[in-house]
Motif scaffolding. Structure first.
Motif, PDB file in Angstrom:
ATOM      1  N   GLN A   1     -16.941  -7.070 -23.611  1.00 35.66           N
ATOM      2  CA  GLN A   1     -17.134  -6.802 -21.968  1.00 35.66           C
ATOM      3  C   GLN A   1     -16.287  -7.394 -21.188  1.00 35.66           C
ATOM      4  O   GLN A   1     -15.457  -6.965 -20.304  1.00 35.66           O
ATOM      5  N   ARG A   2     -15.441  -8.586 -21.500  1.00 36.82           N
ATOM      6  CA  ARG A   2     -14.509  -9.236 -21.050  1.00 36.82           C
ATOM      7  C   ARG A   2     -13.115  -8.057 -21.047  1.00 36.82           C
ATOM      8  O   ARG A   2     -12.568  -8.023 -19.822  1.00 36.82           O
ATOM      9  N   VAL A   3     -13.073  -7.708 -22.228  1.00 35.93           N
ATOM     10  CA  VAL A   3     -11.867  -6.715 -22.059  1.00 35.93           C
ATOM     11  C   VAL A   3     -12.299  -5.532 -21.385  1.00 35.93           C
ATOM     12  O   VAL A   3     -11.080  -5.208 -20.542  1.00 35.93           O
ATOM     13  N   LYS A   4     -13.454  -4.991 -21.134  1.00 36.62           N
ATOM     14  CA  LYS A   4     -13.567  -3.774 -20.255  1.00 36.62           C
ATOM     15  C   LYS A   4     -13.216  -4.366 -18.758  1.00 36.62           C
ATOM     16  O   LYS A   4     -12.765  -3.453 -18.199  1.00 36.62           O
ATOM     17  N   ASP A   5     -13.798  -5.396 -18.547  1.00 38.77           N
ATOM     18  CA  ASP A   5     -13.715  -5.887 -17.005  1.00 38.77           C
ATOM     19  C   ASP A   5     -12.286  -5.860 -16.762  1.00 38.77           C
ATOM     20  O   ASP A   5     -11.876  -5.610 -15.714  1.00 38.77           O
ATOM     21  N   LEU A   6     -11.500  -6.693 -17.636  1.00 39.16           N
ATOM     22  CA  LEU A   6     -10.203  -7.064 -17.277  1.00 39.16           C
ATOM     23  C   LEU A   6      -9.317  -5.671 -17.088  1.00 39.16           C
ATOM     24  O   LEU A   6      -8.544  -5.475 -16.350  1.00 39.16           O
ATOM     25  N   VAL A   7      -9.622  -4.550 -17.953  1.00 44.33           N
ATOM     26  CA  VAL A   7      -8.850  -3.434 -17.901  1.00 44.33           C
ATOM     27  C   VAL A   7      -9.121  -2.606 -16.655  1.00 44.33           C
ATOM     28  O   VAL A   7      -8.283  -2.159 -15.918  1.00 44.33           O
ATOM     29  N   GLU A   8     -10.535  -2.762 -16.155  1.00 49.91           N
ATOM     30  CA  GLU A   8     -10.973  -2.361 -15.009  1.00 49.91           C
ATOM     31  C   GLU A   8     -10.445  -3.002 -13.677  1.00 49.91           C
ATOM     32  O   GLU A   8     -10.065  -2.265 -12.602  1.00 49.91           O
ATOM     33  N   GLU A   9     -10.200  -4.215 -13.934  1.00 47.03           N
ATOM     34  CA  GLU A   9      -9.229  -5.066 -12.670  1.00 47.03           C
ATOM     35  C   GLU A   9      -7.888  -4.618 -12.786  1.00 47.03           C
ATOM     36  O   GLU A   9      -7.554  -4.421 -11.685  1.00 47.03           O
ATOM     37  N   CYS A  10      -7.476  -4.246 -13.853  1.00 53.78           N
ATOM     38  CA  CYS A  10      -5.991  -3.927 -13.813  1.00 53.78           C
ATOM     39  C   CYS A  10      -5.843  -2.721 -12.934  1.00 53.78           C
ATOM     40  O   CYS A  10      -5.023  -2.426 -12.335  1.00 53.78           O
ATOM     41  N   GLU A  11      -6.809  -1.619 -13.293  1.00 55.47           N
ATOM     42  CA  GLU A  11      -6.884  -0.295 -12.835  1.00 55.47           C
ATOM     43  C   GLU A  11      -7.019  -0.362 -11.297  1.00 55.47           C
ATOM     44  O   GLU A  11      -6.129   0.022 -10.767  1.00 55.47           O
ATOM     45  N   LYS A  12      -8.028  -1.159 -10.790  1.00 56.02           N
ATOM     46  CA  LYS A  12      -8.244  -1.389  -9.644  1.00 56.02           C
ATOM     47  C   LYS A  12      -6.998  -1.769  -8.878  1.00 56.02           C
ATOM     48  O   LYS A  12      -6.811  -1.493  -7.727  1.00 56.02           O
ATOM     49  N   PHE A  13      -6.495  -2.856  -9.410  1.00 58.61           N
ATOM     50  CA  PHE A  13      -5.314  -3.571  -8.832  1.00 58.61           C
ATOM     51  C   PHE A  13      -4.252  -2.401  -8.552  1.00 58.61           C
ATOM     52  O   PHE A  13      -3.579  -2.380  -7.669  1.00 58.61           O
ATOM     53  N   ALA A  14      -3.865  -1.819  -9.740  1.00 52.52           N
ATOM     54  CA  ALA A  14      -2.761  -0.801  -9.681  1.00 52.52           C
ATOM     55  C   ALA A  14      -2.888   0.458  -8.781  1.00 52.52           C
ATOM     56  O   ALA A  14      -2.113   0.734  -7.950  1.00 52.52           O
ATOM     57  N   GLU A  15      -4.333   0.752  -8.597  1.00 48.79           N
ATOM     58  CA  GLU A  15      -4.739   1.890  -7.684  1.00 48.79           C
ATOM     59  C   GLU A  15      -4.673   1.409  -6.483  1.00 48.79           C
ATOM     60  O   GLU A  15      -4.358   2.407  -5.519  1.00 48.79           O
ATOM     61  N   GLU A  16      -5.009   0.148  -5.944  1.00 46.37           N
ATOM     62  CA  GLU A  16      -4.896   0.034  -4.673  1.00 46.37           C
ATOM     63  C   GLU A  16      -3.485  -0.607  -4.100  1.00 46.37           C
ATOM     64  O   GLU A  16      -3.366  -0.876  -2.945  1.00 46.37           O
ATOM     65  N   SER A  17      -2.517  -0.795  -4.979  1.00 44.12           N
ATOM     66  CA  SER A  17      -1.325  -1.277  -4.483  1.00 44.12           C
ATOM     67  C   SER A  17      -0.614  -0.458  -3.834  1.00 44.12           C
ATOM     68  O   SER A  17      -0.701   0.820  -4.266  1.00 44.12           O
ATOM     69  N   PRO A  18       0.452  -0.812  -3.070  1.00 42.10           N
ATOM     70  CA  PRO A  18       1.127   0.259  -2.423  1.00 42.10           C
ATOM     71  C   PRO A  18       2.297   0.858  -3.181  1.00 42.10           C
ATOM     72  O   PRO A  18       2.896   0.208  -4.059  1.00 42.10           O
ATOM     73  N   TYR A  19       2.802   1.902  -2.847  1.00 42.13           N
ATOM     74  CA  TYR A  19       4.349   2.484  -3.275  1.00 42.13           C
ATOM     75  C   TYR A  19       5.099   1.701  -2.619  1.00 42.13           C
ATOM     76  O   TYR A  19       5.253   1.179  -1.521  1.00 42.13           O
ATOM     77  N   PRO A  20       6.354   1.581  -3.438  1.00 47.89           N
ATOM     78  CA  PRO A  20       7.533   0.835  -2.896  1.00 47.89           C
ATOM     79  C   PRO A  20       7.986   1.672  -1.490  1.00 47.89           C
ATOM     80  O   PRO A  20       7.861   2.960  -1.584  1.00 47.89           O
ATOM     81  N   ASP A  21       8.556   0.771  -0.825  1.00 47.52           N
ATOM     82  CA  ASP A  21       9.349   1.202   0.409  1.00 47.52           C
ATOM     83  C   ASP A  21      10.385   2.173   0.011  1.00 47.52           C
ATOM     84  O   ASP A  21      11.211   1.605  -0.989  1.00 47.52           O
ATOM     85  N   LEU A  22      10.769   3.217   0.348  1.00 45.09           N
ATOM     86  CA  LEU A  22      11.909   4.143   0.042  1.00 45.09           C
ATOM     87  C   LEU A  22      13.187   3.271   0.143  1.00 45.09           C
ATOM     88  O   LEU A  22      14.155   3.594  -0.687  1.00 45.09           O
ATOM     89  N   ASN A  23      13.533   2.307   1.067  1.00 48.00           N
ATOM     90  CA  ASN A  23      14.593   1.861   1.148  1.00 48.00           C
ATOM     91  C   ASN A  23      14.904   0.977  -0.120  1.00 48.00           C
ATOM     92  O   ASN A  23      15.960   0.690  -0.301  1.00 48.00           O
ATOM     93  N   VAL A  24      13.781   0.149  -0.866  1.00 53.17           N
ATOM     94  CA  VAL A  24      14.020  -0.336  -1.992  1.00 53.17           C
ATOM     95  C   VAL A  24      14.998   0.329  -3.033  1.00 53.17           C
ATOM     96  O   VAL A  24      15.631  -0.024  -3.879  1.00 53.17           O
TER      97      VAL A  24
END
Length: 332
Positions: free
Chosen positions: A291-314
């Motif tokens: 269950q801890r493994v499942k929760d951490l995978v879901e946390e990783c997915e949520k973090f990645a999905e909600e993160s912004p794309y880099p600014d084009l200038n980068v």
């Protein structure tokens, strides 16, 4: 070698299970076209990493590998949320989303890639080891590559110099049976890749890469040799990947029956069997780990999905360096 205790087996099970489920999630995201480009998964080869980490000193040892490189940095201590964000091309990724699947990197944690050029990381690993010897850090570099890369000329040049200069490096070929879709039997007139070390009088040998205990024992001996100043070792980890070379691989070169046979010696199952046989954990405790493994995978997915794309200038900031470039301000 550090004792392999109940705690080690439980740690191995949780970590290998997480690595497997983490990449299963990546496969699903790839199908949804949220992970772009290529995606090379490590399913089945987890014991090679688990055993090596047990033998390493993460305060000074380094690791470098090819493009099947998502779980290694996690094992070295990189935040798995940032690894998943990198795969989704997000600004919170390990390389701000600019590296992607094949180029995970963390100097801070001693993980030096993630290299897309077949065999290109072999001399780089020797170079990292040269730096450790030159600066007398006491560190050892684990240099990983696949069975296909073992046919590259760069291997021979790196082996020769590593032996000549007694570099603190362990060369590890992860022989999963197939260089992309070409079996080992079709790439050379010999199938014991470890014997390439004999031509350089380099200590070498085969290892059961499906068993983390066997991997840990072999890696410990090789690392201690390197740390003493006695030079490199070449180990052939005989392992297997359950998925294709990449997600675009139709796998016509092998049968489903072959894959199922190897799943009978799955490294995660082997560790779990020992945990159950020795009553290291109850069924409830194992379920809690899962269950801890499942929760951490879901946390990783949520973090990645909600993160912004880099600014084009980068993208331009990491290309143009001259001070008088007039078009874009530099942020890096």
């Amino acid at each position: 070698m550090k004792e392999i205790t109940k705690e080690v087996y439980l740690k191995w099970y949780e970590e290998m299970q997480f690595w497997r489920k983490f990449e299963d999630k990546l496969a699903a995201l790839y199908i949804q076209q949220k992970v772009r480009g290529f995606l090379h998964l490590y399913n089945g080869q987890e014991a090679v990493l688990a055993g090596a980490l047990h033998a390493m000193d993460l305060s000074k040892d380094k690791m470098i590998t090819a493009y099947r490189n998502h779980v290694q940095p996690i094992g070295m201590g990189v935040d798995p949320r940032r690894v998943m964000a990198e795969l989704l091309g997000k600004a919170t990724g390990t390389s701000m989303g600019l590296g992607g699947s094949m180029h995970i990197f963390s100097k801070e944690k001693g993980f030096y890639g993630g290299h897309g050029i077949v065999g290109g990381q072999i001399p780089l690993g020797a170079g990292l080891a040269f730096a450790d010897k030159y600066f007398e850090t006491g560190g050892v570099t684990m240099t990983y590559f696949g069975d296909g890369a073992a046919r590259q000329g760069s291997l021979h040049e790196a082996f020769n110099m590593a032996m000549l200069w007694k570099l603190p490096v362990v060369f590890i070929v992860e022989n999963n049976g197939y260089a992309m879709g070409t079996s080992v039997e079709r790439t050379a007139n010999h199938t014991d890749i470890w014997k390439l070390g004999l031509g350089y009088e380099m200590p070498c040998g085969p290892v059961d890469g499906m068993n983390p205990v066997k991997v840990a024992e072999a890696m410990h001996e090789a690392i201690e040799r390197a740390r003493r100043g006695d030079g490199p070792t070449f180990l052939e980890m005989k392992t297997y990947r359950y998925r294709g070379h990449s997600m675009s691989d139709a796998q016509h070169y092998r049968t489903k029956e072959e894959v199922e046979e190897y799943k009978k010696i799955d490294p995660i199952t082997q560790v779990l069997d020992i945990i159950k046989e020795n009553k290291y954990a109850s069924d409830e405790e194992i379920e809690a780990i899962d269950q801890r493994v499942k929760d951490l995978v879901e946390e990783c997915e949520k973090f990645a999905e909600e993160s912004p794309y880099p600014d084009l200038n980068v993208m331009y900031d990491v290309v143009y360096a001259q001070e008088n470039y007039p078009f874009l301000p530099h942020k890096l």
